[in-house]
Design an enzyme around this catalytic site. Structure first.
Site, PDB file in Angstrom:
ATOM      1  N   SER A 177      45.947  60.721  39.573  1.00 29.57           N
ATOM      2  CA  SER A 177      45.353  61.261  38.374  1.00 29.57           C
ATOM      3  C   SER A 177      45.068  60.199  37.314  1.00 29.57           C
ATOM      4  O   SER A 177      44.189  59.375  37.490  1.00 29.57           O
ATOM      5  CB  SER A 177      46.269  62.362  37.847  1.00 29.57           C
ATOM      6  OG  SER A 177      45.555  63.253  37.047  1.00 29.57           O
ATOM      7  N   ASP A 216      36.165  49.262  39.421  1.00 26.15           N
ATOM      8  CA  ASP A 216      34.721  49.327  39.193  1.00 26.15           C
ATOM      9  C   ASP A 216      34.217  48.133  38.380  1.00 26.15           C
ATOM     10  O   ASP A 216      33.121  47.620  38.626  1.00 26.15           O
ATOM     11  CB  ASP A 216      34.351  50.631  38.489  1.00 26.15           C
ATOM     12  CG  ASP A 216      34.257  51.809  39.447  1.00 26.15           C
ATOM     13  OD1 ASP A 216      34.569  51.628  40.635  1.00 26.15           O
ATOM     14  OD2 ASP A 216      33.870  52.907  39.012  1.00 26.15           O
ATOM     15  N   LYS A 240      43.601  62.690  43.133  1.00 27.24           N
ATOM     16  CA  LYS A 240      43.484  63.851  42.251  1.00 27.24           C
ATOM     17  C   LYS A 240      42.407  63.536  41.211  1.00 27.24           C
ATOM     18  O   LYS A 240      42.639  62.820  40.252  1.00 27.24           O
ATOM     19  CB  LYS A 240      44.805  64.176  41.551  1.00 27.24           C
ATOM     20  CG  LYS A 240      44.710  65.405  40.651  1.00 27.24           C
ATOM     21  CD  LYS A 240      46.073  65.779  40.075  1.00 27.24           C
ATOM     22  CE  LYS A 240      45.959  67.062  39.251  1.00 27.24           C
ATOM     23  NZ  LYS A 240      45.300  66.832  37.949  1.00 27.24           N
TER      24      LYS A 240
END
Length: 439
Positions: A342, A353, A367
């Site tokens: 999460s 990224d 999640k």
């Protein structure tokens, strides 16, 4: 969770107390003639929601005031709640009053069962109903202090049973030797099968000084493992800092609570003050937490740009960004594993990224959805999944997880079989960081 729950994670909702719903006096018992299902259910479902946007990303939640609305009940065509339903519920109440043999059941217990049943009908393990007491307990966790054994608990995707996600240092759980990935089969002889995470955690927690016995299914053991611990006050430091060899700093973030933001800022300051040449950021076993916390922490290390964005069922998009003024200037390696979930995945996903750090370990939990807690005026609340979240490059990792850049499986035999707790994943992270530093 609460043990600290995974899907629970800290909050300041602005609600308190245990108000008695209209139509019921304190101490009313089953069969009191107050019209339990009509007065109780209708008030419970139709009372004004204090729509406080408490965004759940694991153990944590974020307060964000939305609109308050008084919701009246109308028996509309196509609605699940109809006059026939109310009549049937009243008939069920009569059957319970007249025939139920195995002890007394209070009106409150029956009502809570109805509300929990409605949420269970969503078939979503992250959506559930909280009684006022459960909600109060959830709020207390956000302060980093609670009574229990000091274990992080989540629901195991394969079995549906609660699973140990990690332990807090110097806690009863750590002292008793609980391990990550231990499956909790029973608590004090009571099966955990079919329980929600909140219900399982409620069995584990209890008054200070009382004992609790967990019956565990442990990897590598042919029989159940029984562990007995005394509950006590647990203080949960969420960030750990230390300096390692070769001027490398180690920062472990256990979860994302309100208190974590300042602790993380302090750890970064200590790393810089110690002339650290690089940082190992450990997110293993981190069950997630407060959205605002992870966003604030990402702003301390990320370049300018998007951190994460969410989209709801209507396609409404909410974005969270960094201005890049505090971008981390040190080489970074991030440890992750299947228990990194999460909010931890939000941070790991953004780091990956942007390419500002190398992920080492195993694929994360996966999640990629957000819950919102909506408190009612009587102190109870529902938690419901409201949106999906996406990494800066638009990836939704729900059910997939984030793959590490450097795969390194955890050697549990070496770790738990050694007095020194040999951590092969940490050693691999050090190797990767040394390569970045040219050593």
């Amino acid at each position: 969770m609460e043990e600290k729950q995974r899907y629970f994670d800290n909050m300041n909702s602005g609600t308190s107390g245990n108000a008695v719903p209209s139509g019921q006096a304190p101490g009313d018992e089953k069969g009191s003639g107050k019209g339990l299902f009509l007065a109780g259910l209708m008030v419970g479902l139709a009372s004004a929601l204090l729509i406080v946007g408490i965004f759940y990303l694991g153990v944590g939640i974020q307060s964000s005031i939305e609109n308050s609305a008084n919701r009246g009940v109308a028996f509309e065509e196509g609605s699940a709640i109809t006059s026939d339903m109310v009549e049937k519920l009243q008939s069920l109440e009569g059957v319970i009053d007249d025939y139920f043999f195995l002890g007394e059941v209070t009106d409150e217990e029956i009502r809570d069962g109805i509300y929990k049943g409605i949420m269970n009908s969503l078939r979503d393990p992250y959506s559930e109903y909280y009684t006022a007491e459960e909600l109060d307990s959830l709020m207390q966790q956000s302060e980093g202090i609670y009574y229990g054994i000091g274990a992080y608990v989540e629901l195991d995707k394969a079995t549906g049973l609660p699973r140990i996600n990690g332990t807090i240092g110097n806690s009863p759980a750590e002292e008793a030797g609980l391990r990550a990935n231990d499956i909790i089969y029973e608590v004090n002889g009571e099966s955990t099968y079919g329980l929600t995470l909140t219900e399982a955690v409620a069995l584990i927690k209890g008054p200070e000084g009382t004992e609790v016995t967990l019956t565990l299914v442990r990897e590598g053991e042919s029989d159940f493992v029984n562990v007995t611990m005394s509950r006590r006050k647990v203080e949960s430091p969420t960030v750990e800092f230390s300096m390692m060899e070769d001027d490398m700093a180690y920062i472990r973030v256990a979860e994302f609570d309100d208190v974590t933001v300042d602790q993380f800022a302090d750890a970064l300051a200590m790393a810089r003050g110690s002339d650290a040449k690089g940082i190992v950021l450990d997110l293993r076993g981190n069950p997630g937490g407060n959205l605002s916390a992870v966003v604030d922490m990402c702003r301390m290390i990320l370049p300018e740009g998007l951190i994460v964005y969410t989209e709801d069922k209507n396609g409404k998009r909410s974005e969270y960004s960094s201005d890049g003024t505090k971008e981390l200037e040190l080489p970074l390696v991030v440890l992750v594993d299947r228990n990194s979930a999460s909010a931890a995945e939000i941070m790991a996903g953004a780091i990956k990224d942007y390419g500002i750090g190398t992920l080492v370990g195993t694929t994360t939990f996966g999640k990629g959805i957000v819950q919102q807690i909506m408190p009612f005026r009587d102190g109870s609340a529902v938690k419901i999944t409201i949106s999906a979240y996406y990494t800066p490059k638009g990836n939704n990792i729900h059910g997939i997880g984030i793959e590490p850049d450097v795969l390194c499986d955890f050697d549990g035999e070496a770790y738990y079989g050694s007095n020194g707790k040999d951590d092969n994943q940490l050693e691999r992270a050090k190797e990767v960081l040394r390569e970045k530093l040219g050593k």
